[in-house]
Design a protein around this motif. Structure first.
Motif, mmCIF file in Angstrom:
data_model
loop_
_atom_site.group_PDB
_atom_site.id
_atom_site.type_symbol
_atom_site.label_atom_id
_atom_site.label_comp_id
_atom_site.label_asym_id
_atom_site.label_seq_id
_atom_site.Cartn_x
_atom_site.Cartn_y
_atom_site.Cartn_z
ATOM 1 N N ARG A 100 18.635 74.139 57.060
ATOM 2 C CA ARG A 100 17.811 74.124 58.262
ATOM 3 C C ARG A 100 17.541 72.677 58.626
ATOM 4 O O ARG A 100 17.528 71.805 57.755
ATOM 5 N N MET A 101 17.309 72.392 59.895
ATOM 6 C CA MET A 101 17.171 70.995 60.282
ATOM 7 C C MET A 101 16.272 70.825 61.492
ATOM 8 O O MET A 101 15.976 71.757 62.236
ATOM 9 N N THR A 102 15.838 69.586 61.653
ATOM 10 C CA THR A 102 15.169 69.134 62.867
ATOM 11 C C THR A 102 15.454 67.646 62.962
ATOM 12 O O THR A 102 16.233 67.109 62.173
ATOM 13 N N SER A 103 14.862 66.971 63.936
ATOM 14 C CA SER A 103 15.127 65.541 64.122
ATOM 15 C C SER A 103 13.884 64.828 64.606
ATOM 16 O O SER A 103 12.919 65.445 65.080
ATOM 17 N N ALA A 104 13.928 63.496 64.501
ATOM 18 C CA ALA A 104 12.926 62.617 65.076
ATOM 19 C C ALA A 104 13.655 61.468 65.759
ATOM 20 O O ALA A 104 14.780 61.134 65.390
ATOM 21 N N GLY A 105 13.014 60.873 66.743
ATOM 22 C CA GLY A 105 13.620 59.766 67.465
ATOM 23 C C GLY A 105 13.866 60.118 68.922
ATOM 24 O O GLY A 105 13.420 61.152 69.424
ATOM 25 N N SER A 106 14.610 59.266 69.621
ATOM 26 C CA SER A 106 14.905 59.522 71.031
ATOM 27 C C SER A 106 15.955 60.607 71.202
ATOM 28 O O SER A 106 16.075 61.217 72.271
ATOM 29 N N HIS A 107 16.752 60.844 70.154
ATOM 30 C CA HIS A 107 17.810 61.850 70.188
ATOM 31 C C HIS A 107 17.731 62.709 68.928
ATOM 32 O O HIS A 107 17.324 62.239 67.872
ATOM 33 N N GLY A 108 18.173 63.956 69.048
ATOM 34 C CA GLY A 108 18.273 64.837 67.898
ATOM 35 C C GLY A 108 19.634 65.491 67.871
ATOM 36 O O GLY A 108 20.226 65.772 68.924
ATOM 37 N N TRP A 109 20.134 65.738 66.652
ATOM 38 C CA TRP A 109 21.446 66.368 66.513
ATOM 39 C C TRP A 109 21.285 67.873 66.550
ATOM 40 O O TRP A 109 20.410 68.432 65.894
ATOM 41 N N VAL A 110 22.138 68.537 67.340
ATOM 42 C CA VAL A 110 22.114 69.986 67.433
ATOM 43 C C VAL A 110 23.546 70.516 67.346
ATOM 44 O O VAL A 110 24.516 69.790 67.600
ATOM 45 N N ARG A 137 6.385 66.061 57.260
ATOM 46 C CA ARG A 137 5.647 67.286 57.596
ATOM 47 C C ARG A 137 5.074 67.206 59.012
ATOM 48 O O ARG A 137 5.044 68.212 59.738
ATOM 49 N N ALA A 138 4.652 66.018 59.428
ATOM 50 C CA ALA A 138 4.162 65.841 60.796
ATOM 51 C C ALA A 138 5.300 66.024 61.803
ATOM 52 O O ALA A 138 5.102 66.594 62.886
ATOM 53 N N VAL A 139 6.493 65.537 61.450
ATOM 54 C CA VAL A 139 7.654 65.745 62.312
ATOM 55 C C VAL A 139 7.933 67.231 62.475
ATOM 56 O O VAL A 139 8.131 67.744 63.586
ATOM 57 N N VAL A 140 7.944 67.967 61.360
ATOM 58 C CA VAL A 140 8.270 69.394 61.394
ATOM 59 C C VAL A 140 7.195 70.179 62.150
ATOM 60 O O VAL A 140 7.508 71.164 62.835
ATOM 61 N N ALA A 141 5.940 69.749 62.061
ATOM 62 C CA ALA A 141 4.882 70.421 62.809
ATOM 63 C C ALA A 141 5.094 70.268 64.317
ATOM 64 O O ALA A 141 4.793 71.187 65.096
ATOM 65 N N ALA A 142 5.636 69.123 64.730
ATOM 66 C CA ALA A 142 5.872 68.876 66.159
ATOM 67 C C ALA A 142 7.195 69.449 66.642
ATOM 68 O O ALA A 142 7.322 69.834 67.810
ATOM 69 N N ALA A 143 8.196 69.493 65.753
ATOM 70 C CA ALA A 143 9.538 69.966 66.111
ATOM 71 C C ALA A 143 10.035 70.818 64.950
ATOM 72 O O ALA A 143 10.636 70.299 64.010
ATOM 73 N N PRO A 144 9.791 72.128 64.967
ATOM 74 C CA PRO A 144 10.051 72.975 63.795
ATOM 75 C C PRO A 144 11.523 72.997 63.379
ATOM 76 O O PRO A 144 12.435 72.791 64.189
ATOM 77 N N PHE A 145 11.722 73.280 62.082
ATOM 78 C CA PHE A 145 13.071 73.492 61.584
ATOM 79 C C PHE A 145 13.749 74.631 62.349
ATOM 80 O O PHE A 145 13.114 75.618 62.721
ATOM 81 N N TYR A 173 24.320 65.335 70.387
ATOM 82 C CA TYR A 173 22.939 64.870 70.387
ATOM 83 C C TYR A 173 22.272 65.285 71.691
ATOM 84 O O TYR A 173 22.888 65.232 72.762
ATOM 85 N N GLU A 174 21.013 65.682 71.575
ATOM 86 C CA GLU A 174 20.216 66.051 72.741
ATOM 87 C C GLU A 174 18.880 65.322 72.683
ATOM 88 O O GLU A 174 18.416 64.947 71.600
ATOM 89 N N ARG A 175 18.256 65.157 73.831
ATOM 90 C CA ARG A 175 16.955 64.486 73.881
ATOM 91 C C ARG A 175 15.797 65.439 73.648
ATOM 92 O O ARG A 175 14.655 65.002 73.536
ATOM 93 N N ARG A 176 16.080 66.726 73.537
ATOM 94 C CA ARG A 176 15.019 67.709 73.303
ATOM 95 C C ARG A 176 15.442 68.704 72.227
ATOM 96 O O ARG A 176 16.622 69.020 72.063
ATOM 97 N N HIS A 177 14.445 69.188 71.527
ATOM 98 C CA HIS A 177 14.591 70.261 70.538
ATOM 99 C C HIS A 177 15.114 71.521 71.235
ATOM 100 O O HIS A 177 14.855 71.724 72.433
ATOM 101 N N PRO A 178 15.851 72.387 70.535
ATOM 102 C CA PRO A 178 16.306 73.634 71.168
ATOM 103 C C PRO A 178 15.187 74.471 71.774
ATOM 104 O O PRO A 178 15.436 75.248 72.714
ATOM 105 N N GLU A 179 13.947 74.317 71.274
ATOM 106 C CA GLU A 179 12.824 75.059 71.861
ATOM 107 C C GLU A 179 12.214 74.343 73.056
ATOM 108 O O GLU A 179 11.282 74.866 73.676
ATOM 109 N N GLY A 180 12.729 73.154 73.393
ATOM 110 C CA GLY A 180 12.319 72.495 74.630
ATOM 111 C C GLY A 180 11.438 71.275 74.493
ATOM 112 O O GLY A 180 11.311 70.497 75.449
#
Length: 203
Positions: free
Chosen positions: A54-64, A32-40, A72-79
């Motif tokens: 629906r998805m999100t990620s944690a770590g140095s990379h996230g799958w998009v 839930r803390a992950v999703v609060a920082a990087a929404p689904f 894999y990207e280093r940032r969430h689609p929202e930046g």
């Protein structure tokens, strides 16, 4: 964490009930803390078709996934940067694949009652000698395992909350997917649905 002994289904190692109920609840709070920082968000395929999860990620990379492809990207689609991988997920990794490199991505998938995941390979990573570790939380799900090539015989198993799956070695690139969710079979999340975490070495 329970002393769960794994069994094999077409090369995939299943650790039934590796996470006890208390550990599952603590991991959900960390998610839930992950999703609060990087929404689904809801990815789309390169053809523009939305995924049912629906998805999100944690770590140095996230799958998009979008019209530019799977990657894999280093940032969430929202930046924003992805938050750190939950500590309990890292403990599961250490328990299940102690000799592997540290994971760089924890993909968080949310399955509602209608969500599915067709047979696919996890092959957007660089080093296929490193395993993929999957953690199930919430409602039961029918997990299907196939072959290295598409087609042929498959087998399925019902994964329950706290189960862990390892795809490694000769099974690292087997096709696998989720046929269906069984709504209301779990009480962990307080509502119908399933969370699936997959930990991966990306680089």
């Amino acid at each position: 964490m329970n002393d769960s002994q794994p069994f094999d289904i077409r090369g995939a190692l299943i650790f039934p009930g590796l996470l006890d109920r208390e550990a599952q609840a603590r991991l959900v709070e960390q998610i839930r803390a992950v999703v609060a920082a990087a929404p689904f968000f809801r990815p789309v395929t390169p053809a523009g078709r939305p995924l049912s999860v629906r998805m999100t990620s944690a770590g140095s990379h996230g799958w998009v996934s979008d019209r530019s492809g799977y990657r894999y990207e280093r940032r969430h689609p929202e930046g924003m940067e992805w938050p750190p991988i939950p500590s309990l997920a890292l403990e599961v990794w250490e328990r299940a694949v102690a000799n592997a490199r540290a994971p760089e991505c924890c993909l968080v998938n949310w399955y509602d009652a209608e969500a599915r995941m067709g047979l696919h390979q996890d092959r957007d990573e660089v080093d296929f000698t490193q395993p993929v570790v999957s953690i199930s939380l919430g409602d039961d799900a029918r997990f299907r395992v196939g072959n290295l090539s598409r087609g042929g015989k498959t087998e399925s198993i019902v994964l329950r909350s706290g189960d862990v799956v390892v795809l490694g070695g000769g099974a690292r690139l087997v096709h696998h997917g989720v046929d269906r969710i069984y709504p209301g079979t779990g009480t962990l999340l307080g509502k119908p649905g399933r969370i699936n975490l997959t930990l991966r070495v990306v680089t």
